[in-house]
Design a protein around this motif. Structure first.
Motif, mmCIF file in Angstrom:
data_model
loop_
_atom_site.group_PDB
_atom_site.id
_atom_site.type_symbol
_atom_site.label_atom_id
_atom_site.label_comp_id
_atom_site.label_asym_id
_atom_site.label_seq_id
_atom_site.Cartn_x
_atom_site.Cartn_y
_atom_site.Cartn_z
ATOM 1 N N ALA A 86 0.744 -1.131 -0.258
ATOM 2 C CA ALA A 86 -0.003 0.027 -0.103
ATOM 3 C C ALA A 86 0.829 1.097 0.058
ATOM 4 C CB ALA A 86 -0.760 -0.043 1.271
ATOM 5 N N ARG A 87 0.389 2.173 -0.653
ATOM 6 C CA ARG A 87 1.032 3.533 -0.611
ATOM 7 C C ARG A 87 0.040 4.572 -0.124
ATOM 8 N NH1 ARG A 87 6.299 2.690 -1.871
ATOM 9 N NH2 ARG A 87 6.485 4.741 -2.690
ATOM 10 N N GLU A 88 0.807 5.452 0.436
ATOM 11 C CA GLU A 88 -0.104 6.779 1.009
ATOM 12 C C GLU A 88 0.403 7.894 0.002
ATOM 13 O OE1 GLU A 88 -0.772 9.442 5.082
ATOM 14 O OE2 GLU A 88 -0.097 7.347 5.103
ATOM 15 N N ILE A 89 -0.463 8.747 -0.272
ATOM 16 C CA ILE A 89 -0.333 9.731 -1.070
ATOM 17 C C ILE A 89 -0.530 11.375 -0.408
ATOM 18 C CG2 ILE A 89 -0.555 8.500 -3.213
ATOM 19 C CD1 ILE A 89 -3.229 10.206 -3.791
ATOM 20 N N GLY A 90 0.101 12.276 -0.996
ATOM 21 C CA GLY A 90 -0.273 13.610 -0.449
ATOM 22 C C GLY A 90 -0.147 14.715 -1.584
ATOM 23 N N TRP A 91 -0.428 15.981 -1.465
ATOM 24 C CA TRP A 91 -0.567 16.894 -2.382
ATOM 25 C C TRP A 91 -0.481 18.174 -1.466
ATOM 26 C CZ3 TRP A 91 -4.387 13.322 -2.082
ATOM 27 C CH2 TRP A 91 -5.633 13.918 -1.453
ATOM 28 N N THR A 92 0.073 19.186 -2.535
ATOM 29 C CA THR A 92 0.280 20.620 -1.444
ATOM 30 C C THR A 92 0.421 21.539 -3.002
ATOM 31 O OG1 THR A 92 1.448 19.766 0.026
ATOM 32 C CG2 THR A 92 1.554 22.058 -0.365
ATOM 33 N N LEU A 93 -0.478 22.571 -3.059
ATOM 34 C CA LEU A 93 -0.332 23.426 -3.771
ATOM 35 C C LEU A 93 0.371 24.842 -2.926
ATOM 36 C CD1 LEU A 93 -3.384 24.091 -6.228
ATOM 37 C CD2 LEU A 93 -1.179 23.207 -6.648
ATOM 38 N N ALA A 94 1.605 24.994 -3.231
ATOM 39 C CA ALA A 94 2.271 26.171 -2.880
ATOM 40 C C ALA A 94 1.684 27.400 -3.403
ATOM 41 C CB ALA A 94 3.826 25.942 -3.093
ATOM 42 N N ASP A 95 1.411 27.663 -4.452
ATOM 43 C CA ASP A 95 0.890 28.851 -4.876
ATOM 44 C C ASP A 95 -0.429 29.071 -4.294
ATOM 45 O OD1 ASP A 95 0.049 31.095 -6.319
ATOM 46 O OD2 ASP A 95 1.252 30.556 -8.286
ATOM 47 N N VAL A 96 -0.521 29.693 -3.588
ATOM 48 C CA VAL A 96 -2.053 30.045 -2.972
ATOM 49 C C VAL A 96 -3.001 30.522 -3.987
ATOM 50 C CG1 VAL A 96 -3.471 31.184 -1.004
ATOM 51 C CG2 VAL A 96 -0.733 30.484 -0.601
ATOM 52 N N ALA A 97 -2.482 31.404 -4.808
ATOM 53 C CA ALA A 97 -3.555 31.997 -5.639
ATOM 54 C C ALA A 97 -3.981 30.898 -6.813
ATOM 55 C CB ALA A 97 -2.773 32.934 -6.600
ATOM 56 N N MET A 98 -3.257 29.751 -6.919
ATOM 57 C CA MET A 98 -3.730 28.650 -7.838
ATOM 58 C C MET A 98 -4.824 27.575 -7.037
ATOM 59 S SD MET A 98 -2.496 29.320 -10.445
ATOM 60 C CE MET A 98 -1.883 28.269 -11.842
ATOM 61 N N ARG A 99 -4.980 27.824 -5.761
ATOM 62 C CA ARG A 99 -5.961 26.890 -5.052
ATOM 63 C C ARG A 99 -7.410 27.219 -5.285
ATOM 64 N NH1 ARG A 99 -2.653 27.365 0.855
ATOM 65 N NH2 ARG A 99 -0.782 26.194 -0.041
ATOM 66 N N GLY A 100 -8.171 26.220 -5.238
ATOM 67 C CA GLY A 100 -9.757 26.238 -5.267
ATOM 68 C C GLY A 100 -9.972 26.362 -6.999
ATOM 69 N N GLN A 101 -9.083 25.988 -7.844
ATOM 70 C CA GLN A 101 -9.327 25.769 -9.288
ATOM 71 C C GLN A 101 -9.413 24.303 -9.691
ATOM 72 O OE1 GLN A 101 -6.864 28.653 -11.197
ATOM 73 N NE2 GLN A 101 -6.687 29.736 -9.784
ATOM 74 N N GLY A 102 -9.292 23.368 -9.204
ATOM 75 C CA GLY A 102 -9.296 22.010 -9.228
ATOM 76 C C GLY A 102 -8.126 21.641 -9.797
#
Length: 181
Positions: A86-102
């Motif tokens: 099994a693998r665990e995954i994660g994500w981060t959008l460092a550019d706050v202006a790009m968040r909320g756009q899918g």
């Protein structure tokens, strides 16, 4: 590079080290839901020298915006437990202006497809603070099922917080994609 409609995933290159040093050394990028423990520039350099941020135990792939090629975040996957595939995954959008756009959803879906298409795994999991509604939506858009809440599992802002635990099995992904096993 793995390509979606608006973002792509690629391995870290030496040219990305300044970006990684900046983002791993800035607690503001992680927001209120991730640990704010910083990584020193030396530690970034050492990880680059050790394995280029990719080995069998863990891989960090960068999220690149396909229009201008800019790095806007990263995704990771790592062994969820030593006794499973099994693998665990994660994500981060460092550019706050790009968040909320899918964009994080698209990047996470690319990672899920990559792992099930190329790694001998039956289960992917992810977790996030119970207050991080946006990340839970990302996981659910990728087909993950909520399994429960892990109590006091992540240290954020000086306290332990509860986290949602979600998973996706290969058979569920196959059915979702309309593939045959």
């Amino acid at each position: 590079m793995l390509r979606g409609q608006r973002v792509g995933l690629r391995y870290v290159t030496e040219d990305d080290l300044p970006w990684l040093k900046r983002t791993r050394g800035d607690p503001q990028i992680f927001g209120a839901y991730l640990g704010t423990r910083m990584m020193t520039p030396h530690a970034v350099d050492q990880r680059w020298k050790d394995n280029g941020f990719a080995n069998e135990d863990a891989e960090r792939l960068l999220i690149c915006h396909l229009i201008d090629g800019s790095v806007i975040g990263d995704v990771v996957h790592f062994a969820a437990a030593r006794y499973t595939t099994a693998r665990e995954i994660g994500w981060t959008l460092a550019d706050v202006a790009m968040r909320g756009q899918g964009l994080a959803s698209e990047a996470a879906a690319l990672l899920v497809d990559y792992l099930f298409d190329n790694w001998p795994v039956n289960r992917l999991s992810c977790g996030m603070s119970v207050h991080n509604h946006a990340s839970r939506r990302v996981a659910e858009k990728c087909g993950f099922t909520h399994e429960g809440i892990q109590r006091g599992v992540v240290f954020v802002g000086g306290e332990y917080v509860d986290c949602h635990s979600l998973s996706l099995l290969r058979s569920e992904w196959v059915a979702m994609k309309g593939k045959s096993e």
